[in-house]
Design a protein around this motif. Structure first.
Motif, mmCIF file in Angstrom:
data_model
loop_
_atom_site.group_PDB
_atom_site.id
_atom_site.type_symbol
_atom_site.label_atom_id
_atom_site.label_comp_id
_atom_site.label_asym_id
_atom_site.label_seq_id
_atom_site.Cartn_x
_atom_site.Cartn_y
_atom_site.Cartn_z
ATOM 1 N N ASP A 1 -4.369 40.365 -16.922
ATOM 2 C CA ASP A 1 -4.258 41.208 -15.732
ATOM 3 C C ASP A 1 -4.807 42.604 -16.001
ATOM 4 O OD1 ASP A 1 -3.105 39.237 -14.128
ATOM 5 O OD2 ASP A 1 -1.102 39.688 -14.867
ATOM 6 N N ASP A 2 -4.531 43.139 -17.187
ATOM 7 C CA ASP A 2 -5.063 44.458 -17.549
ATOM 8 C C ASP A 2 -6.586 44.439 -17.582
ATOM 9 O OD1 ASP A 2 -2.494 45.386 -17.773
ATOM 10 O OD2 ASP A 2 -2.409 45.215 -19.961
ATOM 11 N N TRP A 3 -7.156 43.353 -18.133
ATOM 12 C CA TRP A 3 -8.615 43.266 -18.207
ATOM 13 C C TRP A 3 -9.217 43.271 -16.810
ATOM 14 C CZ3 TRP A 3 -12.677 40.570 -16.394
ATOM 15 C CH2 TRP A 3 -13.902 40.711 -17.057
ATOM 16 N N TYR A 4 -8.645 42.486 -15.901
ATOM 17 C CA TYR A 4 -9.168 42.437 -14.532
ATOM 18 C C TYR A 4 -9.057 43.797 -13.852
ATOM 19 C CZ TYR A 4 -9.996 37.417 -14.394
ATOM 20 O OH TYR A 4 -10.496 36.159 -14.610
ATOM 21 N N GLU A 5 -7.964 44.506 -14.099
ATOM 22 C CA GLU A 5 -7.798 45.825 -13.491
ATOM 23 C C GLU A 5 -8.829 46.807 -14.033
ATOM 24 O OE1 GLU A 5 -4.360 49.329 -13.056
ATOM 25 O OE2 GLU A 5 -3.840 47.323 -13.813
ATOM 26 N N SER B 1 -12.455 38.801 -26.633
ATOM 27 C CA SER B 1 -13.133 38.104 -25.554
ATOM 28 C C SER B 1 -12.470 38.381 -24.220
ATOM 29 C CB SER B 1 -13.133 36.597 -25.814
ATOM 30 O OG SER B 1 -13.790 36.289 -27.014
ATOM 31 N N PRO B 2 -13.228 38.284 -23.120
ATOM 32 C CA PRO B 2 -12.620 38.378 -21.794
ATOM 33 C C PRO B 2 -11.634 37.234 -21.596
ATOM 34 C CG PRO B 2 -15.002 38.615 -21.678
ATOM 35 C CD PRO B 2 -14.686 38.148 -23.060
ATOM 36 N N PRO B 3 -10.703 37.371 -20.680
ATOM 37 C CA PRO B 3 -9.700 36.335 -20.443
ATOM 38 C C PRO B 3 -10.270 35.188 -19.629
ATOM 39 C CG PRO B 3 -9.403 38.114 -18.890
ATOM 40 C CD PRO B 3 -10.496 38.553 -19.828
ATOM 41 N N PRO B 4 -9.494 34.130 -19.429
ATOM 42 C CA PRO B 4 -9.940 33.053 -18.541
ATOM 43 C C PRO B 4 -10.163 33.592 -17.138
ATOM 44 C CG PRO B 4 -8.010 32.390 -19.802
ATOM 45 C CD PRO B 4 -8.173 33.851 -20.006
ATOM 46 N N ARG B 5 -11.100 32.983 -16.425
ATOM 47 C CA ARG B 5 -11.346 33.435 -15.060
ATOM 48 C C ARG B 5 -10.196 32.994 -14.154
ATOM 49 N NH1 ARG B 5 -16.469 29.588 -13.322
ATOM 50 N NH2 ARG B 5 -15.334 27.611 -13.122
ATOM 51 N N ASN C 1 -11.753 46.101 -15.188
ATOM 52 C CA ASN C 1 -13.125 45.663 -14.925
ATOM 53 C C ASN C 1 -13.315 45.237 -13.476
ATOM 54 O OD1 ASN C 1 -14.612 45.353 -17.791
ATOM 55 N ND2 ASN C 1 -12.470 44.741 -18.026
ATOM 56 N N ALA C 2 -12.559 45.870 -12.590
ATOM 57 C CA ALA C 2 -12.576 45.468 -11.175
ATOM 58 C C ALA C 2 -13.976 45.553 -10.572
ATOM 59 C CB ALA C 2 -11.602 46.331 -10.375
ATOM 60 N N GLY C 3 -14.786 46.492 -11.017
ATOM 61 C CA GLY C 3 -16.125 46.644 -10.450
ATOM 62 C C GLY C 3 -17.146 45.662 -10.974
ATOM 63 N N LYS C 4 -16.765 44.844 -11.954
ATOM 64 C CA LYS C 4 -17.709 43.930 -12.584
ATOM 65 C C LYS C 4 -17.528 42.483 -12.142
ATOM 66 C CE LYS C 4 -17.843 46.768 -16.793
ATOM 67 N NZ LYS C 4 -17.588 46.770 -18.264
ATOM 68 N N VAL C 5 -16.468 42.208 -11.406
ATOM 69 C CA VAL C 5 -16.187 40.826 -11.009
ATOM 70 C C VAL C 5 -16.085 40.723 -9.494
ATOM 71 C CG1 VAL C 5 -15.004 40.313 -13.169
ATOM 72 C CG2 VAL C 5 -13.684 41.115 -11.203
#
Length: 241
Positions: free
Chosen positions: A126-130, A26-30, A132-136
């Motif tokens: 942090d890795d997930w956000y990096e 799953s994606p991490p917490p926002r 998926n930077a274009g999706k958030v």
């Protein structure tokens, strides 16, 4: 909007919890910036909202609700309060990252920008956000309501901690844009040590969207003698982005 809200808790100043049960894929917490600080002062719980309140989200304008005449004042009708989230045994169930809230791990938990322990946060997030930077995107938000609920003793929190999201609130403050005081002298759960949850119902400033709740779990302990109550642990529990 004034960003300080004082909650007068006679005999205790504290708020409580939240979880964030995540599956391994799953994606991490926002990420968000909503509450900057909690403090107990002279029997009062002080909730200091951040100067700039925002949330990260995958929301897109095309996803916007078709509701017309959207009014943050009427959010209670759009997002019902008082429906408890499902609970997960042992502090919130599976997932990666820090899993404390009554089960340990607070000292070594990753921290948010405001210093709160980040439930199910950490390097993987942090890795997930990096990746998926274009999706958030980061959205400025306002706080339409604050909720406060007593979750139970430390032992109860270890056995049955609530997942992320609203719980049946003991007190709810609508549109907290001014200084608000509450005298709790009705014999309710307030005045007990243990875990409390504070929730902030956030809505878009620039977009017509309900971003729902950001929550915080606080462990409050009763001091010896004149020491009074103090906040021992502060966890930020957010929904998945």
């Amino acid at each position: 909007m004034k960003r300080r809200t004082f909650l007068q808790l006679t005999g205790l100043g504290a708020v409580g919890g939240l979880a964030g049960c995540l599956g391994s894929n799953s994606p991490p917490p926002r990420k968000s910036s909503v509450v900057s600080e909690f403090e107990v002062s002279d029997g009062s719980l002080v909730v200091d909202l951040a100067d700039q309140t925002w949330v990260m989200s995958r929301y897109e304008a095309a996803d916007q609700s078709s509701l017309s005449g959207f009014d943050p004042q009427s959010l209670a009708a759009l997002s019902p309060v008082g429906v408890a989230s499902a609970k997960g045994k042992g502090g919130g169930g599976g997932g990666r990252g820090a899993t404390g809230r009554g089960t340990g791990g607070y000292a070594s938990a990753p921290r948010t920008v405001h210093g709160h322990a980040w439930y199910h946060g950490g390097d993987y997030a942090d890795d997930w956000y990096e990746n998926n930077a274009g999706k958030v995107s980061r959205f400025p938000v306002g706080v339409a309501a604050l909720g406060i609920a007593y979750l139970g003793s430390t032992a109860a929190m270890r056995d049955d901690a609530p997942d992320a999201g609203p719980v049946p609130w003991d007190r709810e403050i609508q549109d907290p844009n001014d200084t608000v005081q509450y005298d709790i002298d009705d014999g309710s759960q307030f005045g007990q040590d243990g875990w409390y949850r504070v929730g902030a119902h956030v809505v878009g400033d620039d977009v017509n969207h309900d971003f729902r709740w950001e929550c915080y779990d606080l462990e409050v302990t009763d001091g010896i003698g004149d020491a009074g109550y103090s906040i021992e642990e502060e966890w930020k529990v957010s929904p998945r982005i």
